[in-house]
Design a protein around this motif. Structure first.
Motif, PDB file in Angstrom:
ATOM      1  N   LEU B  21     -35.473  79.876  63.812  1.00 50.76           N
ATOM      2  CA  LEU B  21     -34.988  79.924  62.433  1.00 50.76           C
ATOM      3  C   LEU B  21     -35.291  78.580  61.772  1.00 50.76           C
ATOM      4  O   LEU B  21     -35.028  77.529  62.356  1.00 50.76           O
ATOM      5  CB  LEU B  21     -33.481  80.201  62.406  1.00 50.76           C
ATOM      6  N   ARG B  22     -35.796  78.652  60.548  1.00 55.41           N
ATOM      7  CA  ARG B  22     -36.262  77.434  59.891  1.00 55.41           C
ATOM      8  C   ARG B  22     -35.359  77.058  58.723  1.00 55.41           C
ATOM      9  O   ARG B  22     -34.845  77.936  58.018  1.00 55.41           O
ATOM     10  CB  ARG B  22     -37.680  77.643  59.386  1.00 55.41           C
ATOM     11  N   CYS B  23     -35.203  75.762  58.524  1.00 59.60           N
ATOM     12  CA  CYS B  23     -34.426  75.253  57.394  1.00 59.60           C
ATOM     13  C   CYS B  23     -35.201  74.134  56.706  1.00 59.60           C
ATOM     14  O   CYS B  23     -35.646  73.176  57.355  1.00 59.60           O
ATOM     15  CB  CYS B  23     -33.072  74.712  57.868  1.00 59.60           C
ATOM     16  N   ASP B  24     -35.344  74.265  55.385  1.00 61.32           N
ATOM     17  CA  ASP B  24     -35.917  73.205  54.560  1.00 61.32           C
ATOM     18  C   ASP B  24     -34.795  72.605  53.726  1.00 61.32           C
ATOM     19  O   ASP B  24     -34.323  73.247  52.781  1.00 61.32           O
ATOM     20  CB  ASP B  24     -36.991  73.758  53.625  1.00 61.32           C
ATOM     21  N   PRO B  25     -34.373  71.393  54.029  1.00 60.76           N
ATOM     22  CA  PRO B  25     -33.248  70.811  53.278  1.00 60.76           C
ATOM     23  C   PRO B  25     -33.691  70.333  51.903  1.00 60.76           C
ATOM     24  O   PRO B  25     -34.882  70.327  51.583  1.00 60.76           O
ATOM     25  CB  PRO B  25     -32.841  69.635  54.159  1.00 60.76           C
ATOM     26  N   ILE B  26     -32.736  69.928  51.118  1.00 66.10           N
ATOM     27  CA  ILE B  26     -33.039  69.323  49.830  1.00 66.10           C
ATOM     28  C   ILE B  26     -33.771  68.000  50.072  1.00 66.10           C
ATOM     29  O   ILE B  26     -33.360  67.214  50.949  1.00 66.10           O
ATOM     30  CB  ILE B  26     -31.754  69.109  49.017  1.00 66.10           C
ATOM     31  N   SER B  27     -34.841  67.786  49.321  1.00 68.25           N
ATOM     32  CA  SER B  27     -35.653  66.594  49.521  1.00 68.25           C
ATOM     33  C   SER B  27     -34.808  65.322  49.394  1.00 68.25           C
ATOM     34  O   SER B  27     -34.032  65.163  48.444  1.00 68.25           O
ATOM     35  CB  SER B  27     -36.769  66.562  48.471  1.00 68.25           C
ATOM     36  N   GLY B  28     -34.947  64.458  50.388  1.00 68.51           N
ATOM     37  CA  GLY B  28     -34.211  63.196  50.359  1.00 68.51           C
ATOM     38  C   GLY B  28     -32.858  63.242  51.027  1.00 68.51           C
ATOM     39  O   GLY B  28     -32.224  62.190  51.215  1.00 68.51           O
ATOM     40  N   HIS B  29     -32.394  64.420  51.387  1.00 67.67           N
ATOM     41  CA  HIS B  29     -31.104  64.511  52.073  1.00 67.67           C
ATOM     42  C   HIS B  29     -31.256  64.078  53.523  1.00 67.67           C
ATOM     43  O   HIS B  29     -32.056  64.599  54.275  1.00 67.67           O
ATOM     44  CB  HIS B  29     -30.554  65.938  51.986  1.00 67.67           C
ATOM     45  N   VAL B  30     -30.422  63.132  53.892  1.00 65.05           N
ATOM     46  CA  VAL B  30     -30.513  62.522  55.211  1.00 65.05           C
ATOM     47  C   VAL B  30     -29.889  63.413  56.282  1.00 65.05           C
ATOM     48  O   VAL B  30     -30.403  63.534  57.387  1.00 65.05           O
ATOM     49  CB  VAL B  30     -29.802  61.152  55.178  1.00 65.05           C
ATOM     50  N   SER B  31     -28.779  64.029  55.937  1.00 61.34           N
ATOM     51  CA  SER B  31     -28.016  64.795  56.928  1.00 61.34           C
ATOM     52  C   SER B  31     -28.337  66.277  56.834  1.00 61.34           C
ATOM     53  O   SER B  31     -28.505  66.823  55.744  1.00 61.34           O
ATOM     54  CB  SER B  31     -26.518  64.580  56.709  1.00 61.34           C
ATOM     55  N   LEU B  32     -28.401  66.916  57.999  1.00 66.01           N
ATOM     56  CA  LEU B  32     -28.678  68.353  58.061  1.00 66.01           C
ATOM     57  C   LEU B  32     -27.760  68.971  59.100  1.00 66.01           C
ATOM     58  O   LEU B  32     -27.566  68.412  60.196  1.00 66.01           O
ATOM     59  CB  LEU B  32     -30.148  68.600  58.431  1.00 66.01           C
TER      60      LEU B  32
END
Lengths: 111, 119
Positions: B21-32
């Motif tokens: 399963l893939r996740c693309d976080p918000i650009s620049g967000h350090v924590s996931l």
């Protein structure tokens, strides 16, 4: 295991009425947040209240926090059909990043 | 601006199959963060990354679950030898907050989730 408990588990009201949901938690917290989740969708952040705050407003939303009772309430005024969703409270503890969610309140607004 | 995106949105797997399963976080967000949400329940924490470092994996239910974020951006949650009890919605969230930061905010932005059904 989940820390928070929401009360009630389900709430059904008429459009235009106010809806109040409560959340209780067990340990000391940094922040408490409320999220909304429409059926089959992701969580939408509504409002964050810090542990040193007692009340916060955002539009039709009003959140209170009582750290002595380890509880919070979310009030939605003048409810609309679009407010129908599940509402979750989530807490994070000092020094920890993860959110601990409650079981949620299913809110139904009847037109 | 783009929010957190996840793919696939729906996945049906046969028991014993591996899934990613893939996740693309918000650009620049350090924590996931990864969370698991069973039907009718609130999300439960699985694991947390700060940049590429996996700082907390205490919520992973078994060694069949593995997550990575090799370049500090996109993350993949892998489940090996899926079981029926793995059926759930898997949510990814990102946040600007840094561990140890004086800033106390921890607002997490969630993706739409991946609904996994194991037959």
């Amino acid at each position: 295991s989940q820390q928070g408990e929401e009360d009630p588990q389900a709430l059904s009201i008429q459009e235009g009425e106010n809806a109040t949901m409560n959340c209780s938690y067990k340990t000391s917290i940094n922040n408490l947040q409320w999220y909304r989740q429409n059926s089959g969708r992701g969580l939408v952040h509504l409002i964050l209240i810090r542990s040193n705050e007692r009340e916060k407003h955002s539009g039709r939303l009003r959140v209170t926090l009582d750290t002595s009772k380890k509880s919070s309430s979310l009030l939605i005024t003048a409810s609309r059909a679009a407010d129908t969703a599940s509402y979750f409270c989530a807490t994070d503890r000092p020094g920890a990043q993860k959110l601990v969610f409650g079981q949620g309140t299913r809110l139904t607004i009847n037109p | 601006g783009a929010g957190v995106s996840q793919s696939p949105r729906y996945k049906v797997a046969k028991r014993g199959q591996d899934v990613a399963l893939r996740c693309d976080p918000i650009s620049g967000h350090v924590s996931l963060f990864w969370y698991q949400q069973a039907l009718g329940q609130g999300p439960e924490f699985l694991t947390y990354f700060q940049n590429e470092a996996q700082l907390d994996k205490s919520g992973l239910p078994s060694d069949r679950f593995f997550a990575e974020r090799p370049e500090g951006s996109v993350s993949t949650l892998k489940i090996q030898r899926t079981q029926q009890e793995d059926s759930a919605v898997y949510l990814c969230a990102s946040s600007v907050r840094l561990a140890g930061s004086l800033r106390s905010y921890n607002e997490q932005f969630f993706g739409p989730g991946t609904r996994l059904t194991v037959l």
